[in-house]
Design a protein around this motif. Structure first.
Motif, PDB file in Angstrom:
ATOM      1  N   LYS A  12      18.377  25.782  35.398  1.00  0.00           N
ATOM      2  CA  LYS A  12      17.160  26.634  35.929  1.00  0.00           C
ATOM      3  C   LYS A  12      17.071  26.922  37.368  1.00  0.00           C
ATOM      4  N   PHE A  13      16.561  27.956  37.527  1.00  0.00           N
ATOM      5  CA  PHE A  13      16.415  28.378  39.156  1.00  0.00           C
ATOM      6  C   PHE A  13      15.016  28.889  39.012  1.00  0.00           C
ATOM      7  N   ALA A  14      14.040  28.559  39.959  1.00  0.00           N
ATOM      8  CA  ALA A  14      12.777  29.063  40.292  1.00  0.00           C
ATOM      9  C   ALA A  14      12.666  29.402  41.919  1.00  0.00           C
ATOM     10  N   ASP A  15      12.438  30.587  41.970  1.00  0.00           N
ATOM     11  CA  ASP A  15      12.417  30.961  43.441  1.00  0.00           C
ATOM     12  C   ASP A  15      11.064  31.588  43.794  1.00  0.00           C
ATOM     13  N   ASP A  16      10.703  31.684  45.246  1.00  0.00           N
ATOM     14  CA  ASP A  16       9.406  32.338  45.749  1.00  0.00           C
ATOM     15  C   ASP A  16       8.221  31.542  45.167  1.00  0.00           C
ATOM     16  N   THR A  17       8.331  30.241  44.896  1.00  0.00           N
ATOM     17  CA  THR A  17       6.907  29.412  44.700  1.00  0.00           C
ATOM     18  C   THR A  17       6.425  29.328  45.887  1.00  0.00           C
ATOM     19  N   THR A  18       5.069  29.230  46.096  1.00  0.00           N
ATOM     20  CA  THR A  18       4.163  29.006  46.967  1.00  0.00           C
ATOM     21  C   THR A  18       2.825  28.355  46.889  1.00  0.00           C
ATOM     22  N   VAL A  19       3.026  27.325  47.852  1.00  0.00           N
ATOM     23  CA  VAL A  19       1.492  26.637  47.762  1.00  0.00           C
ATOM     24  C   VAL A  19       0.854  26.717  48.937  1.00  0.00           C
ATOM     25  N   LEU A  20      -0.524  27.176  48.487  1.00  0.00           N
ATOM     26  CA  LEU A  20      -1.425  27.475  49.899  1.00  0.00           C
ATOM     27  C   LEU A  20      -2.468  26.322  49.899  1.00  0.00           C
ATOM     28  N   GLY A  21      -2.897  25.766  51.043  1.00  0.00           N
ATOM     29  CA  GLY A  21      -3.939  24.938  51.128  1.00  0.00           C
ATOM     30  C   GLY A  21      -4.961  25.243  52.137  1.00  0.00           C
ATOM     31  N   LEU A  22      -6.190  25.329  51.777  1.00  0.00           N
ATOM     32  CA  LEU A  22      -7.272  25.345  52.995  1.00  0.00           C
ATOM     33  C   LEU A  22      -7.663  24.078  53.332  1.00  0.00           C
ATOM     34  N   ILE A  23      -7.664  23.885  54.680  1.00  0.00           N
ATOM     35  CA  ILE A  23      -7.890  22.631  55.122  1.00  0.00           C
ATOM     36  C   ILE A  23      -9.160  22.465  56.027  1.00  0.00           C
ATOM     37  N   SER A  24     -10.139  21.670  55.760  1.00  0.00           N
ATOM     38  CA  SER A  24     -11.607  21.644  56.149  1.00  0.00           C
ATOM     39  C   SER A  24     -11.701  20.229  56.362  1.00  0.00           C
ATOM     40  N   ASN A  25     -12.166  19.952  57.913  1.00  0.00           N
ATOM     41  CA  ASN A  25     -12.635  18.769  58.302  1.00  0.00           C
ATOM     42  C   ASN A  25     -11.408  17.589  58.393  1.00  0.00           C
ATOM     43  N   ASN A  26     -10.407  18.404  58.805  1.00  0.00           N
ATOM     44  CA  ASN A  26      -9.136  17.659  58.842  1.00  0.00           C
ATOM     45  C   ASN A  26      -8.723  16.745  57.569  1.00  0.00           C
ATOM     46  N   ASP A  27      -9.200  17.037  56.466  1.00  0.00           N
ATOM     47  CA  ASP A  27      -9.148  16.487  55.278  1.00  0.00           C
ATOM     48  C   ASP A  27      -7.817  17.172  54.498  1.00  0.00           C
ATOM     49  N   GLU A  28      -6.574  16.640  54.456  1.00  0.00           N
ATOM     50  CA  GLU A  28      -5.388  17.482  53.778  1.00  0.00           C
ATOM     51  C   GLU A  28      -5.151  16.899  52.471  1.00  0.00           C
ATOM     52  N   THR A  29      -6.129  15.866  51.843  1.00  0.00           N
ATOM     53  CA  THR A  29      -5.881  15.422  50.585  1.00  0.00           C
ATOM     54  C   THR A  29      -5.504  16.407  49.700  1.00  0.00           C
ATOM     55  N   ASN A  30      -6.283  17.354  49.448  1.00  0.00           N
ATOM     56  CA  ASN A  30      -5.977  18.120  48.120  1.00  0.00           C
ATOM     57  C   ASN A  30      -4.729  19.012  48.439  1.00  0.00           C
TER      58      ASN A  30
END
Length: 245
Positions: A12-30
């Motif tokens: 199986k091949f999966a291409d062009d998968t993107t994860v976006l994250g909005l970082i607030s107050n220096n909290d990268e947990t999510n």
């Protein structure tokens, strides 16, 4: 998702998968949790993330602390952090400038001018040369147009227009200026959004109590003010009432 079958082997091949994250107050947990969940999902579905082909780009306009981001890991491998990358044909940079993208599309469009000159040398009818221009040159210059054109510089616009002007000279006709294409396409897209009750951006367009104008989108930076939706609201408000609604 693509499936390649050979005997009893399924790859199986999966291409062009993107994860976006909005970082607030220096909290990268999510953000980091989301990446871990993606990794777990891939593992559970017999997929392996290729870390060497995975890139991370950080858009951070803070004056302080923008270089203090910890590396991102997938398994035990660190993901390469880049300053720009091509996403769905558009070059995105960490400062959200579009010079790199425009340089790329101008170079590609100029290469296609060679074929336009060959068509002229072969005495092809002007209508066919116009078709070629629209399909092979204008489409290149305006791909993703609504995303990047409002924020590009005057120098970038002039570089695009030079290609249009040269194409018009080769064909022997006047072609629409690149700056005049944006309002038409922008309004066409906005009217499409307003007709779609379920479009995720529809909530950005609020009619004022008068029912004739739309509420302006507040922007603290020129970068946001020059982006698509604030520009779209200004264009809507510049139309006569019968056309703006």
């Amino acid at each position: 998702m693509y499936f390649l079958c050979a005997s009893n082997l399924i790859v199986k091949f999966a291409d062009d998968t993107t994860v976006l994250g909005l970082i607030s107050n220096n909290d990268e947990t999510n953000y980091r949790t989301e990446v871990q969940q993606l990794e777990s999902w891939c593992h559970d579905n017999n997929l392996v993330l290729n870390t060497k082909k995975t890139k991370e780009i950080i858009v951070d306009f803070r004056k302080r602390g923008h270089n203090n981001h910890l590396p991102l890991f997938i398994g035990s491998e660190a993901v390469e952090r880049v300053s720009s990358f091509k996403f769905l044909g558009v070059t995105v940079t960490e400062d959200l400038s579009w010079g790199n993208h425009i340089t790329s599309v101008v170079r590609k469009a100029q290469q296609h001018l060679y074929y336009l000159r060959r068509l002229r040398s072969a005495h092809i009818p002007r209508s066919l040369m116009l078709n070629f221009y629209n399909c092979a040159i204008s489409s290149v210059l305006t791909y993703g147009f609504l995303v990047w054109f409002p924020s590009c510089t005057k120098a970038d616009q002039q570089a695009l227009q030079r290609v249009v002007k040269e194409a018009g000279r080769i064909i022997g006709t006047s072609l629409p200026e690149i700056s005049n294409i944006f309002p038409t396409r922008c309004l066409r897209r906005v009217h499409s959004i307003l007709r779609d009750q379920h479009h995720p951006a529809r909530h950005l367009f609020h009619l004022l109590p008068s029912g004739r104008r739309y509420r302006s989108i507040q922007a603290r930076t020129s970068r946001l003010a020059n982006s698509l939706y604030p520009q779209a609201v200004r264009l809507l408000n510049s139309l006569p009432p019968s056309h703006g609604q």
